[in-house]
Design a protein around this motif. Structure first.
Motif, PDB file in Angstrom:
ATOM      1  N   SER A  91       0.809  -1.224   0.000  1.00  0.00           N
ATOM      2  CA  SER A  91       0.000   0.000   0.000  1.00  0.00           C
ATOM      3  C   SER A  91       0.843   1.277   0.000  1.00  0.00           C
ATOM      4  N   GLY A  92       2.104   1.197   0.425  1.00  0.00           N
ATOM      5  CA  GLY A  92       2.976   2.370   0.443  1.00  0.00           C
ATOM      6  C   GLY A  92       2.898   3.178   1.719  1.00  0.00           C
ATOM      7  N   THR A  93       2.122   2.711   2.701  1.00  0.00           N
ATOM      8  CA  THR A  93       1.965   3.446   3.958  1.00  0.00           C
ATOM      9  C   THR A  93       3.282   3.553   4.717  1.00  0.00           C
ATOM     10  N   VAL A  94       4.025   2.454   4.796  1.00  0.00           N
ATOM     11  CA  VAL A  94       5.291   2.465   5.533  1.00  0.00           C
ATOM     12  C   VAL A  94       6.287   3.416   4.872  1.00  0.00           C
ATOM     13  N   GLU A  95       6.309   3.428   3.547  1.00  0.00           N
ATOM     14  CA  GLU A  95       7.222   4.325   2.847  1.00  0.00           C
ATOM     15  C   GLU A  95       6.909   5.786   3.164  1.00  0.00           C
ATOM     16  N   TRP A  96       5.638   6.141   3.183  1.00  0.00           N
ATOM     17  CA  TRP A  96       5.276   7.519   3.495  1.00  0.00           C
ATOM     18  C   TRP A  96       5.546   7.842   4.958  1.00  0.00           C
ATOM     19  N   LEU A  97       5.413   6.846   5.832  1.00  0.00           N
ATOM     20  CA  LEU A  97       5.762   7.044   7.236  1.00  0.00           C
ATOM     21  C   LEU A  97       7.268   7.284   7.384  1.00  0.00           C
ATOM     22  N   VAL A  98       8.079   6.532   6.638  1.00  0.00           N
ATOM     23  CA  VAL A  98       9.535   6.726   6.671  1.00  0.00           C
ATOM     24  C   VAL A  98       9.888   8.116   6.144  1.00  0.00           C
ATOM     25  N   VAL A  99       9.229   8.556   5.073  1.00  0.00           N
ATOM     26  CA  VAL A  99       9.474   9.894   4.516  1.00  0.00           C
ATOM     27  C   VAL A  99       9.148  10.962   5.551  1.00  0.00           C
ATOM     28  N   ALA A 100       7.999  10.839   6.209  1.00  0.00           N
ATOM     29  CA  ALA A 100       7.579  11.847   7.194  1.00  0.00           C
ATOM     30  C   ALA A 100       8.523  11.863   8.394  1.00  0.00           C
ATOM     31  N   LEU A 101       8.889  10.694   8.913  1.00  0.00           N
ATOM     32  CA  LEU A 101       9.800  10.640  10.061  1.00  0.00           C
ATOM     33  C   LEU A 101      11.196  11.164   9.705  1.00  0.00           C
ATOM     34  N   ALA A 102      11.690  10.791   8.543  1.00  0.00           N
ATOM     35  CA  ALA A 102      13.020  11.266   8.133  1.00  0.00           C
ATOM     36  C   ALA A 102      13.020  12.779   7.947  1.00  0.00           C
ATOM     37  N   ALA A 103      11.938  13.327   7.384  1.00  0.00           N
ATOM     38  CA  ALA A 103      11.850  14.782   7.218  1.00  0.00           C
ATOM     39  C   ALA A 103      11.803  15.476   8.580  1.00  0.00           C
ATOM     40  N   ALA A 104      11.053  14.911   9.527  1.00  0.00           N
ATOM     41  CA  ALA A 104      10.958  15.516  10.859  1.00  0.00           C
ATOM     42  C   ALA A 104      12.308  15.455  11.584  1.00  0.00           C
TER      43      ALA A 104
END
Length: 136
Positions: A91-104
């Motif tokens: 679904s790509g949810t984990v990838e978007w979570l990794v993107v958000a956490l890495a950006a933060a």
């Protein structure tokens, strides 16, 4: 080691000073070209590094998280490819979570490093006779 005899113009060898040219009195501040001795503290403008190790830690962590952010943003399937896992069933949810956490983490580390950099650079102290304000 035996000491040599002191003549009229000679001191014993254990009593000799190194010939560095100019001699300074104990109450005279050290020359800016000389390194301080171990018993002299480094002045703020003579430190070997203007920042604490915390700055370098925040900078390195921020750089690594920024690379993880870019990697995940440009190639979202790296988790499945390198680790052989599919944690979100495609679904790509984990990838978007990794993107958000890495950006933060990148933003927090950049902000922390900026505060650390600014904290270590205080304004120079006023000396007797200095004027406050513009030109005289």
């Amino acid at each position: 080691m035996p000491l040599r005899q002191a003549g009229p113009d000679r001191r014993p060898s254990s009593d000799r000073r190194p010939s560095s040219g100019r001699r300074s009195s104990p109450d005279q501040p050290p020359s800016p070209n000389r390194r301080p001795t171990p018993d002299q503290p480094l002045s703020p403008d003579r430190r070997s590094s203007p920042v604490r190790p915390r700055f370098w830690l925040e900078t390195a962590l921020g750089g690594l998280s920024g690379l993880l952010f870019l990697l995940t943003l440009l190639w979202p399937q790296w988790i499945e490819t390198l680790l052989g896992l599919d944690p979100d069933a495609g679904s790509g949810t984990v990838e978007w979570l990794v993107v958000a956490l890495a950006a933060a983490v990148t933003a927090a580390c950049a902000l922390g490093a900026r505060f650390e950099w600014r904290r270590e650079r205080p304004a120079p102290a006023l000396r007797p006779g200095d004027r406050i304000g513009g030109p005289s």
